[in-house]
Design a protein around this motif. Structure first.
Motif, PDB file in Angstrom:
ATOM      1  N   LEU A  61       0.832  -1.200   0.000  1.00 58.45           N
ATOM      2  CA  LEU A  61       0.000   0.000   0.000  1.00 58.45           C
ATOM      3  C   LEU A  61       0.872   1.258   0.000  1.00 58.45           C
ATOM      4  O   LEU A  61       1.745   1.420   0.857  1.00 58.45           O
ATOM      5  CB  LEU A  61      -0.907   0.010   1.231  1.00 58.45           C
ATOM      6  N   LEU A  62       0.614   2.166  -0.950  1.00 58.71           N
ATOM      7  CA  LEU A  62       1.392   3.391  -1.119  1.00 58.71           C
ATOM      8  C   LEU A  62       0.468   4.592  -0.899  1.00 58.71           C
ATOM      9  O   LEU A  62      -0.482   4.801  -1.664  1.00 58.71           O
ATOM     10  CB  LEU A  62       2.004   3.446  -2.517  1.00 58.71           C
ATOM     11  N   HIS A  63       0.744   5.359   0.132  1.00 57.78           N
ATOM     12  CA  HIS A  63      -0.181   6.409   0.571  1.00 57.78           C
ATOM     13  C   HIS A  63      -0.046   7.705  -0.229  1.00 57.78           C
ATOM     14  O   HIS A  63       0.842   7.871  -1.061  1.00 57.78           O
ATOM     15  CB  HIS A  63       0.009   6.684   2.069  1.00 57.78           C
ATOM     16  N   GLY A  64      -0.952   8.632   0.082  1.00 55.69           N
ATOM     17  CA  GLY A  64      -0.995   9.914  -0.598  1.00 55.69           C
ATOM     18  C   GLY A  64      -0.228  11.008   0.119  1.00 55.69           C
ATOM     19  O   GLY A  64       0.298  10.824   1.215  1.00 55.69           O
ATOM     20  N   ILE A 126       0.783  -7.223  -5.464  1.00 52.99           N
ATOM     21  CA  ILE A 126      -0.247  -6.293  -5.901  1.00 52.99           C
ATOM     22  C   ILE A 126       0.090  -4.948  -5.254  1.00 52.99           C
ATOM     23  O   ILE A 126       0.136  -4.836  -4.030  1.00 52.99           O
ATOM     24  CB  ILE A 126      -1.654  -6.745  -5.470  1.00 52.99           C
ATOM     25  N   VAL A 127       0.338  -3.947  -6.061  1.00 52.55           N
ATOM     26  CA  VAL A 127       0.764  -2.637  -5.575  1.00 52.55           C
ATOM     27  C   VAL A 127      -0.408  -1.676  -5.696  1.00 52.55           C
ATOM     28  O   VAL A 127      -0.975  -1.508  -6.780  1.00 52.55           O
ATOM     29  CB  VAL A 127       1.985  -2.128  -6.358  1.00 52.55           C
ATOM     30  N   VAL A 128      -0.764  -1.060  -4.576  1.00 46.51           N
ATOM     31  CA  VAL A 128      -1.934  -0.186  -4.507  1.00 46.51           C
ATOM     32  C   VAL A 128      -1.465   1.237  -4.232  1.00 46.51           C
ATOM     33  O   VAL A 128      -0.804   1.501  -3.222  1.00 46.51           O
ATOM     34  CB  VAL A 128      -2.899  -0.632  -3.388  1.00 46.51           C
ATOM     35  N   GLY A 129      -1.793   2.167  -5.116  1.00 50.29           N
ATOM     36  CA  GLY A 129      -1.404   3.561  -4.937  1.00 50.29           C
ATOM     37  C   GLY A 129      -2.597   4.470  -4.804  1.00 50.29           C
ATOM     38  O   GLY A 129      -3.536   4.394  -5.604  1.00 50.29           O
ATOM     39  N   TYR A 130      -2.564   5.315  -3.777  1.00 49.46           N
ATOM     40  CA  TYR A 130      -3.667   6.258  -3.523  1.00 49.46           C
ATOM     41  C   TYR A 130      -3.143   7.672  -3.751  1.00 49.46           C
ATOM     42  O   TYR A 130      -2.155   8.086  -3.133  1.00 49.46           O
ATOM     43  CB  TYR A 130      -4.144   6.116  -2.082  1.00 49.46           C
ATOM     44  N   SER A 131      -3.787   8.428  -4.634  1.00 49.99           N
ATOM     45  CA  SER A 131      -3.408   9.818  -4.870  1.00 49.99           C
ATOM     46  C   SER A 131      -1.932   9.880  -5.267  1.00 49.99           C
ATOM     47  O   SER A 131      -1.543   9.352  -6.311  1.00 49.99           O
ATOM     48  CB  SER A 131      -3.729  10.646  -3.625  1.00 49.99           C
ATOM     49  N   MET A 132      -1.055  10.493  -4.474  1.00 49.36           N
ATOM     50  CA  MET A 132       0.377  10.519  -4.783  1.00 49.36           C
ATOM     51  C   MET A 132       0.935   9.111  -4.949  1.00 49.36           C
ATOM     52  O   MET A 132       1.879   8.879  -5.721  1.00 49.36           O
ATOM     53  CB  MET A 132       1.151  11.248  -3.675  1.00 49.36           C
ATOM     54  N   GLY A 133       0.378   8.152  -4.230  1.00 46.57           N
ATOM     55  CA  GLY A 133       0.826   6.776  -4.360  1.00 46.57           C
ATOM     56  C   GLY A 133       0.577   6.194  -5.734  1.00 46.57           C
ATOM     57  O   GLY A 133       1.232   5.209  -6.123  1.00 46.57           O
ATOM     58  N   ASP A 146       9.667  -6.389 -12.465  1.00 46.49           N
ATOM     59  CA  ASP A 146       9.605  -7.736 -11.894  1.00 46.49           C
ATOM     60  C   ASP A 146       8.995  -7.776 -10.498  1.00 46.49           C
ATOM     61  O   ASP A 146       8.644  -8.855 -10.009  1.00 46.49           O
ATOM     62  CB  ASP A 146      11.008  -8.353 -11.839  1.00 46.49           C
ATOM     63  N   HIS A 147       8.871  -6.609  -9.855  1.00 45.21           N
ATOM     64  CA  HIS A 147       8.291  -6.569  -8.509  1.00 45.21           C
ATOM     65  C   HIS A 147       6.770  -6.428  -8.518  1.00 45.21           C
ATOM     66  O   HIS A 147       6.141  -6.513  -7.459  1.00 45.21           O
ATOM     67  CB  HIS A 147       8.885  -5.406  -7.715  1.00 45.21           C
ATOM     68  N   VAL A 148       6.184  -6.176  -9.683  1.00 45.68           N
ATOM     69  CA  VAL A 148       4.767  -5.820  -9.760  1.00 45.68           C
ATOM     70  C   VAL A 148       3.985  -6.913 -10.492  1.00 45.68           C
ATOM     71  O   VAL A 148       4.160  -7.123 -11.693  1.00 45.68           O
ATOM     72  CB  VAL A 148       4.572  -4.466 -10.470  1.00 45.68           C
ATOM     73  N   ALA A 149       3.091  -7.591  -9.760  1.00 44.19           N
ATOM     74  CA  ALA A 149       2.210  -8.585 -10.373  1.00 44.19           C
ATOM     75  C   ALA A 149       0.928  -7.947 -10.887  1.00 44.19           C
ATOM     76  O   ALA A 149       0.350  -8.391 -11.882  1.00 44.19           O
ATOM     77  CB  ALA A 149       1.871  -9.680  -9.367  1.00 44.19           C
ATOM     78  N   GLY A 150       0.462  -6.915 -10.198  1.00 45.97           N
ATOM     79  CA  GLY A 150      -0.762  -6.230 -10.579  1.00 45.97           C
ATOM     80  C   GLY A 150      -0.831  -4.894  -9.876  1.00 45.97           C
ATOM     81  O   GLY A 150      -0.079  -4.629  -8.926  1.00 45.97           O
ATOM     82  N   LEU A 151      -1.735  -4.038 -10.326  1.00 42.86           N
ATOM     83  CA  LEU A 151      -1.852  -2.679  -9.799  1.00 42.86           C
ATOM     84  C   LEU A 151      -3.300  -2.367  -9.428  1.00 42.86           C
ATOM     85  O   LEU A 151      -4.235  -2.834 -10.083  1.00 42.86           O
ATOM     86  CB  LEU A 151      -1.388  -1.653 -10.839  1.00 42.86           C
ATOM     87  N   VAL A 152      -3.449  -1.546  -8.382  1.00 37.61           N
ATOM     88  CA  VAL A 152      -4.724  -0.905  -8.066  1.00 37.61           C
ATOM     89  C   VAL A 152      -4.406   0.565  -7.836  1.00 37.61           C
ATOM     90  O   VAL A 152      -3.528   0.894  -7.042  1.00 37.61           O
ATOM     91  CB  VAL A 152      -5.392  -1.505  -6.814  1.00 37.61           C
ATOM     92  N   MET A 153      -5.116   1.437  -8.528  1.00 31.69           N
ATOM     93  CA  MET A 153      -4.862   2.869  -8.394  1.00 31.69           C
ATOM     94  C   MET A 153      -6.143   3.577  -7.993  1.00 31.69           C
ATOM     95  O   MET A 153      -7.178   3.430  -8.655  1.00 31.69           O
ATOM     96  CB  MET A 153      -4.268   3.426  -9.681  1.00 31.69           C
ATOM     97  N   CYS A 154      -6.064   4.339  -6.902  1.00 27.72           N
ATOM     98  CA  CYS A 154      -7.238   4.970  -6.299  1.00 27.72           C
ATOM     99  C   CYS A 154      -7.079   6.487  -6.282  1.00 27.72           C
ATOM    100  O   CYS A 154      -6.019   6.990  -5.870  1.00 27.72           O
ATOM    101  CB  CYS A 154      -7.418   4.503  -4.854  1.00 27.72           C
ATOM    102  N   ALA A 155      -8.124   7.205  -6.679  1.00 25.89           N
ATOM    103  CA  ALA A 155      -8.148   8.662  -6.563  1.00 25.89           C
ATOM    104  C   ALA A 155      -6.880   9.289  -7.135  1.00 25.89           C
ATOM    105  O   ALA A 155      -6.270  10.165  -6.533  1.00 25.89           O
ATOM    106  CB  ALA A 155      -8.327   9.075  -5.099  1.00 25.89           C
ATOM    107  N   THR A 156      -6.495   8.843  -8.327  1.00 24.00           N
ATOM    108  CA  THR A 156      -5.213   9.276  -8.877  1.00 24.00           C
ATOM    109  C   THR A 156      -5.304   9.374 -10.390  1.00 24.00           C
ATOM    110  O   THR A 156      -6.358   9.134 -10.982  1.00 24.00           O
ATOM    111  CB  THR A 156      -4.099   8.304  -8.446  1.00 24.00           C
ATOM    112  N   PHE A 170      -5.711  19.498  -3.251  1.00 25.79           N
ATOM    113  CA  PHE A 170      -4.954  18.245  -3.190  1.00 25.79           C
ATOM    114  C   PHE A 170      -4.029  18.234  -1.982  1.00 25.79           C
ATOM    115  O   PHE A 170      -3.970  17.269  -1.228  1.00 25.79           O
ATOM    116  CB  PHE A 170      -4.141  18.111  -4.477  1.00 25.79           C
ATOM    117  N   VAL A 171      -3.315  19.327  -1.764  1.00 26.31           N
ATOM    118  CA  VAL A 171      -2.346  19.380  -0.675  1.00 26.31           C
ATOM    119  C   VAL A 171      -3.019  19.379   0.688  1.00 26.31           C
ATOM    120  O   VAL A 171      -2.507  18.817   1.649  1.00 26.31           O
ATOM    121  CB  VAL A 171      -1.451  20.632  -0.816  1.00 26.31           C
ATOM    122  N   THR A 172      -4.188  19.992   0.792  1.00 25.69           N
ATOM    123  CA  THR A 172      -4.811  20.140   2.103  1.00 25.69           C
ATOM    124  C   THR A 172      -5.839  19.054   2.419  1.00 25.69           C
ATOM    125  O   THR A 172      -6.401  19.052   3.513  1.00 25.69           O
ATOM    126  CB  THR A 172      -5.520  21.509   2.223  1.00 25.69           C
TER     127      THR A 172
END
Length: 308
Positions: A61-64, A126-133, A146-156, A170-172
């Motif tokens: 999980l990669l945060h915003g 499975i790599v999940v990125g939210y906003s900045m993520g 090679d590290h990524v089997a699949g992606l989920v991208m949210c609000a980005t 976005f910043v606030t």
């Protein structure tokens, strides 16, 4: 391309949603334990982990921007952890994330995630990125395929609007969830009516227990790096290569988002040949809502169902 509207988000009454949210907000988040991890040649970062069932696939999980692994994903650890091993990193400059004198770049964040996966011995995840993520997840695929089997991208998106108002929202956005912080001090100097319009009604009345925890997360930020992160997002553009993504991908579109336009989120899904699109009727801080856990798990399950 399949388009899935999240069950309940279109028909749930405002009264029911408010009652459920108020009940959930009375308690501090039930967070998994975290630990510091040394990334060779890079520095020390912080990761929260849910071990999941034996042999479970890993979800990273990669945060915003202005969030943390805990603050961005606290509504999802339980829902995801029943099926998957979950790793949620604090990005450099955010909360307990890596500290450096170098200028913040999204590419460095992607390399940090790759280094974490190598240290932890994580198979393609499975790599999940939210906003900045989202950009970080995209760059992880590009730089460390090679590290990524699949992606989920949210609000980005694959690029972000240059307008001053959109950047400010976005910043606030996460600052609105947390209440008063150094970032909140900036918000207090803006016109009161404008600020109130950006803050979701459900968040303005959150109990102090939640506020204290959220503020503590944000007080740990290195605000120089956070400011540089905001600048990096403003210039990010992967539109020339985003269509090359070749792993199963799910795009979760927040249809009432004022920070990342829903149309830009939907276009991201259309540009990726392997993508399906889910929709949730909420804004840029849907990650703070109880409904987000189930919505994200369904998006992750969708990606996993399409793995070779």
């Amino acid at each position: 391309m399949a388009v899935i509207s999240e069950p309940g988000t279109e028909t749930e009454t405002e009264a029911d949603a408010a009652e459920a949210e108020a009940e959930a907000a009375l308690l501090l988040p039930d967070l998994p334990l975290g630990r510091r991890i040394e990334l060779p040649g890079r520095g020390t970062t912080f990761v929260r982990e849910v071990p999941g069932p034996p042999g479970a696939r890993t979800v990273v999980l990669l945060h915003g921007l202005t969030a943390s692994g805990g603050l961005n994903w606290f509504q999802t650890f339980g829902a995801l952890g029943r099926r998957y091993r979950v790793l949620a990193i604090d990005h450099r400059g955010h909360a307990r994330g890596l500290r450096t004198r170098k200028r913040f770049t999204l590419a460095d964040c992607a390399d940090d995630v790759a280094a974490l996966m190598e240290v932890e011995g994580v198979d393609p995840a499975i790599v999940v990125g939210y906003s900045m993520g989202g950009p970080i997840a995209q760059l992880l695929w590009k730089r460390h395929r090679d590290h990524v089997a699949g992606l989920v991208m949210c609000a980005t998106s694959d690029r972000f609007l240059p307008g001053r108002r959109e950047q400010l929202v976005f910043v606030t956005a996460m600052g609105a969830v947390a209440g008063t912080t150094r970032l909140g001090d900036v918000v207090t100097r803006l016109p009161v009516g404008w600020v109130q319009r950006q803050m979701p009604a459900g968040d303005r009345g959150r109990p102090d227990s939640f506020r204290r925890w959220a503020r503590a997360e944000m007080r740990r930020h290195d605000w120089r790096l956070v400011a540089e992160a905001a600048a990096s997002i403003g210039t990010y553009d992967s539109s020339r290569w985003i269509g090359d993504i070749d792993v199963p991908t799910t795009v979760l579109v927040t249809t009432e988002d004022k920070a990342v336009a829903p149309i830009d989120q939907a276009r991201l899904a259309l540009k990726i040949p392997t993508a399906t699109m889910h929709k949730v009727r909420d804004g840029h801080v849907v990650c703070a809502r109880p409904l987000f856990g189930g919505a994200l798990r369904r998006a992750v399950d969708d990606t996993v169902s399409r793995l070779p």
